[in-house]
Design a protein around this motif. Structure first.
Motif, PDB file in Angstrom:
ATOM      1  N   GLU A  13      44.699  24.401  72.683  1.00 52.24           N
ATOM      2  CA  GLU A  13      44.290  24.249  74.151  1.00 52.24           C
ATOM      3  C   GLU A  13      45.478  24.546  75.055  1.00 52.24           C
ATOM      4  OE1 GLU A  13      44.166  20.133  76.189  1.00 52.24           O
ATOM      5  OE2 GLU A  13      42.172  20.413  75.349  1.00 52.24           O
ATOM      6  N   ASP A  14      45.385  25.403  75.953  1.00 56.96           N
ATOM      7  CA  ASP A  14      46.257  26.035  76.714  1.00 56.96           C
ATOM      8  C   ASP A  14      47.368  26.484  76.145  1.00 56.96           C
ATOM      9  OD1 ASP A  14      44.635  25.022  79.039  1.00 56.96           O
ATOM     10  OD2 ASP A  14      45.631  23.022  78.825  1.00 56.96           O
ATOM     11  N   GLY A  15      47.312  27.146  74.945  1.00 55.43           N
ATOM     12  CA  GLY A  15      48.221  27.814  74.077  1.00 55.43           C
ATOM     13  C   GLY A  15      48.958  26.967  73.321  1.00 55.43           C
ATOM     14  N   PHE A  16      48.689  25.595  73.343  1.00 56.94           N
ATOM     15  CA  PHE A  16      49.316  24.697  72.208  1.00 56.94           C
ATOM     16  C   PHE A  16      48.372  24.272  71.114  1.00 56.94           C
ATOM     17  CE2 PHE A  16      51.647  24.114  76.444  1.00 56.94           C
ATOM     18  CZ  PHE A  16      52.974  24.522  75.827  1.00 56.94           C
ATOM     19  N   VAL A  17      48.779  23.709  70.050  1.00 56.32           N
ATOM     20  CA  VAL A  17      48.023  23.297  69.084  1.00 56.32           C
ATOM     21  C   VAL A  17      47.572  21.753  69.545  1.00 56.32           C
ATOM     22  CG1 VAL A  17      47.877  22.456  66.511  1.00 56.32           C
ATOM     23  CG2 VAL A  17      49.013  24.736  67.373  1.00 56.32           C
ATOM     24  N   LYS A  18      46.205  21.496  69.486  1.00 52.17           N
ATOM     25  CA  LYS A  18      45.953  20.258  69.756  1.00 52.17           C
ATOM     26  C   LYS A  18      45.098  19.418  68.583  1.00 52.17           C
ATOM     27  CE  LYS A  18      42.888  17.477  73.048  1.00 52.17           C
ATOM     28  NZ  LYS A  18      41.983  17.866  74.001  1.00 52.17           N
ATOM     29  N   ASP A  26      46.856  14.696  70.612  1.00 50.48           N
ATOM     30  CA  ASP A  26      48.341  15.000  70.608  1.00 50.48           C
ATOM     31  C   ASP A  26      48.502  16.363  70.681  1.00 50.48           C
ATOM     32  OD1 ASP A  26      49.242  12.360  70.171  1.00 50.48           O
ATOM     33  OD2 ASP A  26      49.746  12.726  68.242  1.00 50.48           O
ATOM     34  N   LEU A  27      49.326  17.037  71.421  1.00 51.63           N
ATOM     35  CA  LEU A  27      49.590  18.285  71.745  1.00 51.63           C
ATOM     36  C   LEU A  27      50.828  18.598  70.935  1.00 51.63           C
ATOM     37  CD1 LEU A  27      48.702  19.422  75.541  1.00 51.63           C
ATOM     38  CD2 LEU A  27      47.420  20.107  73.498  1.00 51.63           C
ATOM     39  N   ILE A  28      50.791  19.726  70.135  1.00 49.23           N
ATOM     40  CA  ILE A  28      52.120  20.025  69.461  1.00 49.23           C
ATOM     41  C   ILE A  28      52.497  21.158  70.085  1.00 49.23           C
ATOM     42  CG2 ILE A  28      53.059  20.830  67.242  1.00 49.23           C
ATOM     43  CD1 ILE A  28      50.542  19.444  65.812  1.00 49.23           C
ATOM     44  N   VAL A  83      55.366  26.866  69.885  1.00 47.72           N
ATOM     45  CA  VAL A  83      53.964  27.050  69.512  1.00 47.72           C
ATOM     46  C   VAL A  83      53.401  28.210  70.538  1.00 47.72           C
ATOM     47  CG1 VAL A  83      51.501  26.347  69.458  1.00 47.72           C
ATOM     48  CG2 VAL A  83      53.292  24.877  68.496  1.00 47.72           C
ATOM     49  N   LYS A  84      53.889  28.079  71.655  1.00 50.78           N
ATOM     50  CA  LYS A  84      53.293  29.070  72.773  1.00 50.78           C
ATOM     51  C   LYS A  84      53.541  30.298  72.439  1.00 50.78           C
ATOM     52  CE  LYS A  84      51.565  28.737  77.153  1.00 50.78           C
ATOM     53  NZ  LYS A  84      50.483  27.942  77.545  1.00 50.78           N
ATOM     54  N   GLU A  86      48.161  31.555  63.067  1.00 50.85           N
ATOM     55  CA  GLU A  86      49.848  31.849  62.888  1.00 50.85           C
ATOM     56  C   GLU A  86      50.292  30.271  62.706  1.00 50.85           C
ATOM     57  OE1 GLU A  86      50.527  35.906  65.036  1.00 50.85           O
ATOM     58  OE2 GLU A  86      50.694  33.908  66.072  1.00 50.85           O
ATOM     59  N   ALA A  87      50.017  29.313  63.620  1.00 47.52           N
ATOM     60  CA  ALA A  87      50.549  28.016  63.705  1.00 47.52           C
ATOM     61  C   ALA A  87      49.984  27.325  62.487  1.00 47.52           C
ATOM     62  CB  ALA A  87      49.833  27.233  64.917  1.00 47.52           C
ATOM     63  N   VAL A  88      48.813  27.507  62.149  1.00 51.01           N
ATOM     64  CA  VAL A  88      48.477  26.635  60.818  1.00 51.01           C
ATOM     65  C   VAL A  88      49.181  27.043  59.502  1.00 51.01           C
ATOM     66  CG1 VAL A  88      46.439  26.291  59.074  1.00 51.01           C
ATOM     67  CG2 VAL A  88      45.957  26.100  61.560  1.00 51.01           C
ATOM     68  N   LYS A  89      49.643  28.539  59.697  1.00 52.48           N
ATOM     69  CA  LYS A  89      50.398  29.205  58.368  1.00 52.48           C
ATOM     70  C   LYS A  89      51.614  28.268  58.398  1.00 52.48           C
ATOM     71  CE  LYS A  89      49.350  33.274  57.583  1.00 52.48           C
ATOM     72  NZ  LYS A  89      49.360  34.727  57.492  1.00 52.48           N
ATOM     73  N   ILE A  90      52.328  28.030  59.612  1.00 55.80           N
ATOM     74  CA  ILE A  90      53.495  27.305  59.527  1.00 55.80           C
ATOM     75  C   ILE A  90      53.498  26.036  58.851  1.00 55.80           C
ATOM     76  CG2 ILE A  90      55.701  26.582  60.976  1.00 55.80           C
ATOM     77  CD1 ILE A  90      55.101  29.049  62.789  1.00 55.80           C
ATOM     78  N   MET A  91      52.311  25.227  59.371  1.00 64.00           N
ATOM     79  CA  MET A  91      52.196  23.670  58.973  1.00 64.00           C
ATOM     80  C   MET A  91      51.837  23.781  57.442  1.00 64.00           C
ATOM     81  SD  MET A  91      50.346  21.804  62.190  1.00 64.00           S
ATOM     82  CE  MET A  91      49.015  23.476  62.715  1.00 64.00           C
ATOM     83  N   ARG A  92      51.216  24.747  56.888  1.00 66.94           N
ATOM     84  CA  ARG A  92      51.093  24.706  55.487  1.00 66.94           C
ATOM     85  C   ARG A  92      52.374  25.060  54.644  1.00 66.94           C
ATOM     86  NH1 ARG A  92      44.806  26.043  54.066  1.00 66.94           N
ATOM     87  NH2 ARG A  92      44.000  24.557  55.766  1.00 66.94           N
TER      88      ARG A  92
END
Length: 439
Positions: free
Chosen positions: A108-113, A132-134, A142-143, A149-155
């Motif tokens: 959402e708006d370039g952030f992970v929601k 929550d917006l990460i 995150v932007k 790519e974001a999910v890859k970092i979280m894993r």
């Protein structure tokens, strides 16, 4: 006669050829009109400029995958390009076992929601909330990143830590939340008996076997109760959704007939209708479905179907509003594309998309806290080496704990005391049971 026939035949062939040629020309013109040639030339030009003029050497494969990813992610928050590794992880997620932090997310708006944290995972234990917006993953903003790519970092490797910077509604400043990665094994169904012969079933996520597991859960509750349940609370709070067929099976479990859900899209395969078959596992007994802002997709299908068919009371708060269908399409290179292909509609024709399900009974978000004494009292059971009591022996031997004066275990009493929404849902079921008895 032959001359005349030849002339006529020649005329027919000539006319037929002209008609075919005209149709072919028209088809080519339509195709050329539908293809944005100017934009395609611009794409090729940009690609060539980047390949030759960018400050560093760029891998062509990476560049093209980036273009594909951008093309899909520009459509909506749920469409995405999944490289081969991510495609495999998506398959594991559907089966219910994967590694990571344990939350369903979108962009959402370039952030992970955060759509919702998953039960019994690091995300839930750390207090992550739906909405929550990460904005930062560790030290990385995150932007500018894609969802993949974001999910890859979280894993990552289980046991390793990751600090999230979170913007939460109602908080003046961003929060720092540290989570420890773990192997996420999602058990989609949990059940327990509440008070007055009322059962409780929690569905945390819709997986392939969720429909079958629901039937087993209700059967276990009835065995524990010694007879059919008087009512049921179906808890779909913070359930991010999952497999469509599982949502249909869960809805069907409480219905004898009628439409459950239908989908509409541009292609024939995206136009589906699902109807219930005879066999209500609760035999018409009262059902209350608990939902909140973290209930999405398949959860909304179930609550929408049972609400429209007047089979259950929906209680809680407005749901997330994800009423779109994503289809996973395998590509020749081992990757996959997840693309939105249809919209969900409830039996009465309501679109869930961006609207969600409005509950019949609204339950405000409240936190119930027990007032504790300033001085913590030490009891016998707190002393090291104390003699075991009867209840401790039962638990140690795997026996069923004794019930209190309300006919429930201490654990259930504690849950009802802390969970205001669940307590209210149980009261609703009791009211519905009474109303049925008075008829």
């Amino acid at each position: 006669m032959w001359v005349s026939s030849g002339v006529v035949l020649g005329a027919l062939i000539a006319v037929g050829t002209n008609v075919w040629a005209d149709k072919e020309t028209e088809s080519v013109q339509q195709a050329s009109n539908s293809i944005p040639l100017q934009e395609l030339r611009a794409f090729v030009e940009v690609y060539e400029r980047i390949s030759t003029d960018y400050v560093d050497q760029v891998d062509d494969k990476q560049l093209l995958e980036g273009a594909i990813s951008g093309m899909l992610s520009s459509l909506d928050p749920h469409s995405a390009y999944l490289p081969p590794v991510d495609a495999k992880e998506m398959e594991e997620h559907t089966r219910g076992e994967f590694g990571g932090l344990g939350m369903e997310v979108g962009m959402e708006d370039g952030f992970v929601k955060v759509i919702s944290p998953i039960d019994d995972t690091p995300a839930q234990e750390a207090g992550m909330q739906a909405g929550d917006l990460i904005i930062k993953l560790g030290s990385e903003p995150v932007k500018g990143k894609t969802l993949s790519e974001a999910v890859k970092i979280m894993r990552g490797k289980p046991g390793t830590k990751l600090e999230l910077t979170v913007v939460r509604k109602g908080e003046d400043a961003p929060l720092k939340v540290e989570l420890t990665r773990a192997v996420i094994k999602v058990k989609s169904i949990k059940q327990r008996m509440l008070k007055d012969e009322i059962g409780y079933v929690r569905i945390s996520q819709f997986q392939v076997r969720t429909g079958q597991d629901l039937l087993k859960a209700v059967d276990k509750l009835e065995q524990e109760n010694g007879k059919p349940l008087a009512g049921l609370v179906l808890d779909l709070r913070n359930n991010p959704g999952g497999v469509l067929t599982a949502a249909v099976e869960v809805s069907d479990a409480f219905l004898n007939e009628g439409l459950i859900v239908y989908t509409e899209g541009r292609i024939r395969n995206s136009q589906m209708r699902f109807s219930a078959e005879d066999g209500d596992i609760m035999n018409g007994k009262p059902v209350v479905v608990l939902v909140n802002e973290g209930s999405a997709s398949a959860s909304e299908i179930v609550s929408g179907a049972l609400q429209d068919q007047k089979r259950a009371i929906i209680a809680g708060r407005d749901t997330f509003g994800k009423g779109s269908v994503q289809t996973l399409m395998q590509l020749n290179n081992g990757a996959a594309m997840k693309m939105t292909t249809a919209r969900y509609f409830t039996p009465s024709g309501r679109s869930i998309q961006a609207e969600g399900i409005v509950p019949d009974v609204e339950i405000d978000r409240l936190k119930v806290e027990k007032v504790e004494a300033k001085i913590e009292r030490v009891k016998e059971k707190d002393l090291s080496g104390h003699l075991e009591g009867d209840e401790e022996k039962k638990v140690a031997n795997g026996e069923k704990p004794s019930e209190n004066e309300d006919g429930i275990t201490e654990e259930t009493a504690e849950i009802l005391e802390k969970d205001f929404e669940l307590s209210e849902a149980m009261r609703l079921v009791k009211t519905m049971i009474l109303a049925q008895q008075l008829k």
